[in-house]
Write an enzyme that holds these catalytic residues in place. Structure first.
Site, short mmCIF file in Angstrom:
data_model
loop_
_atom_site.label_atom_id
_atom_site.label_comp_id
_atom_site.label_asym_id
_atom_site.label_seq_id
_atom_site.Cartn_x
_atom_site.Cartn_y
_atom_site.Cartn_z
N SER A 10 71.75 48.09 72.25
CA SER A 10 71.89 47.64 73.76
C SER A 10 72.19 47.08 74.62
O SER A 10 73.42 46.81 75.41
CB SER A 10 71.19 48.67 74.43
OG SER A 10 69.78 47.07 73.97
N ARG A 11 72.22 45.65 73.72
CA ARG A 11 73.77 44.52 74.32
C ARG A 11 73.62 43.45 73.50
O ARG A 11 73.15 43.44 72.77
CB ARG A 11 71.21 44.10 75.31
CG ARG A 11 71.06 44.58 76.41
CD ARG A 11 70.12 44.07 77.35
NE ARG A 11 69.05 43.74 76.64
CZ ARG A 11 68.11 42.96 76.35
NH1 ARG A 11 69.14 41.94 77.02
NH2 ARG A 11 66.97 42.41 76.21
N VAL A 61 61.40 48.20 66.29
CA VAL A 61 61.69 47.92 65.33
C VAL A 61 60.62 47.60 64.60
O VAL A 61 60.03 47.40 63.01
CB VAL A 61 63.00 47.08 64.44
CG1 VAL A 61 64.51 48.17 65.33
CG2 VAL A 61 63.24 45.55 65.31
N ASN A 89 69.98 43.79 64.11
CA ASN A 89 69.78 42.60 64.81
C ASN A 89 69.23 42.42 65.66
O ASN A 89 68.98 41.36 66.00
CB ASN A 89 71.83 43.54 65.34
CG ASN A 89 71.53 42.45 66.78
OD1 ASN A 89 72.35 41.46 66.49
ND2 ASN A 89 71.40 42.98 67.97
N SER A 141 70.03 33.58 61.91
CA SER A 141 70.35 32.30 62.97
C SER A 141 70.66 31.05 62.45
O SER A 141 69.54 30.97 61.51
CB SER A 141 69.29 32.43 63.94
OG SER A 141 69.06 30.87 65.18
N TYR A 154 59.87 31.51 65.64
CA TYR A 154 61.80 32.13 64.98
C TYR A 154 62.24 31.54 64.25
O TYR A 154 63.01 32.22 63.07
CB TYR A 154 62.67 31.45 66.07
CG TYR A 154 63.86 32.39 66.81
CD1 TYR A 154 63.53 33.83 67.12
CD2 TYR A 154 65.33 31.38 66.10
CE1 TYR A 154 65.20 34.11 67.22
CE2 TYR A 154 65.98 31.78 66.77
CZ TYR A 154 66.14 33.63 66.67
OH TYR A 154 67.53 34.33 67.25
N ALA A 156 60.98 30.56 61.39
CA ALA A 156 60.25 30.99 60.05
C ALA A 156 61.43 32.52 59.57
O ALA A 156 61.06 33.00 58.71
CB ALA A 156 58.95 31.16 59.97
N LYS A 158 63.39 33.76 61.21
CA LYS A 158 64.83 33.94 60.36
C LYS A 158 64.67 33.27 59.06
O LYS A 158 66.06 33.96 57.91
CB LYS A 158 65.50 33.49 61.61
CG LYS A 158 65.72 33.95 62.59
CD LYS A 158 66.21 35.57 62.64
CE LYS A 158 66.49 36.04 64.50
NZ LYS A 158 66.60 37.82 63.95
#
Ligand code: NAP
Length: 243
Positions: A10-11, A61, A89, A141, A154, A156, A158
């Protein structure tokens, strides 16, 4: 009826990916989002202007059940459709020093990125293997490669997605389904809108944040037939900040 499923379409980066896959590869788009109905509807209109179908699938998700239900229902309603491209994503951040990171901030970030990868990929992979063609692209990332202070959760999530990308690629390469990861640095989006770009860009050799469309260009290449011999890779896109 070839479709690309883009989670968090969506973004931001996901939106740019939807537009790029529609424009360059002429895929119909299956646009997943979580809560921003207005943004999802606006992106759908932009995708449709490029002359392809765009179906919206709202689900979280992080929920195994909701993901399976939504995708199974869509598949039953579209028996002629094939999901050939999956872009995992959807992602969130809940930043803070690890000592102050509560269980909710830990779980929600892991659940969205890492368990989101599990949930959505499980729902589409068997069809790709049967068809002997597919592209799975995981949005990871820089934080997942180098680790970032204030983002232990985050990093961990990724980092685990990166390892999962490499392992899964080796399991399914024979079936012509490739699995790759894209690792952006600082990209302009809602996720980074409160960051001090003027200060941070001093550390970026290209001297600016990246644009979502620049990430989408890379995803589009990896999703194309041209990338048939690339699998298990993590491609950095960070303006030279780190590699
Ligand atoms: P964003 O602008 O915040 O957009 C996030 C997208 O993910 C939205 O479409 C959102 O849907 C969706 N989403 C969030 N939680 C979800 C859930 N539980 N289920 C389904 N969809 C969900 O973020 P972005 O900057 O485009 O980031 C996209 C991806 O790139 C993320 O995985 C992020 O970690 C990664 N990344 C971003 C940067 C950066 O600098 N921006 C750098 C490295 C990696 P709604 O619209 O419904 O909320």
């Amino acid at each position: 009826m070839k479709y690309a499923l883009v989670t968090g379409g969506s973004r931001g980066i996901g939106k740019a990916v939807c537009l790029k896959l529609a424009e360059e590869l002429k895929y119909n788009i299956l646009l997943n989002y979580h809560s921003n109905t207005e943004a999802a509807g606006a992106t759908r209109k932009e995708v449709q202007k490029l002359g392809v179908e765009c179906d919206i699938l709202k689900f979280d998700v992080a929920s195994t059940e909701a993901t399976q239900d939504a995708i199974e229902k869509w598949k039953n309603e579209h028996p002629e459709a094939k999901i050939e491209i999956l872009v995992n994503n959807a992602g969130i951040t809940k930043d803070g020093l690890f000592i102050w990171t509560n269980k909710e901030a830990w779980d929600s970030v892991i659940d969205t990125s890492l368990n989101g990868f599990y949930n959505v990929t499980q729902a589409v992979l068997k069809d790709m293997l049967r068809a002997r063609y597919g592209r799975v692209i995981n949005m990871v990332s820089l934080s997942g490669l180098k680790g970032n202070p204030g983002q232990v959760n985050y990093s961990a999530a990724k980092g685990a997605m990166i390892s999962a990308t490499k392992a899964l690629a080796q399991e399914i390469g024979k079936r012509k389904v490739t699995v790759n990861a894209v690792a952006p640095g600082f990209i302009q989006s809602d996720m980074t809108k409160d960051f001090d770009e003027a200060e941070l860009k001093k550390h970026i050799p290209i001297n600016r944040f990246g644009e979502a469309e620049e990430v989408a260009n890379l995803v589009s290449f990896l999703a194309s037939e041209k990338a048939s011999y690339i699998t298990g890779e993590v491609i950095n896109i960070n303006g030279g900040l780190y590699s």
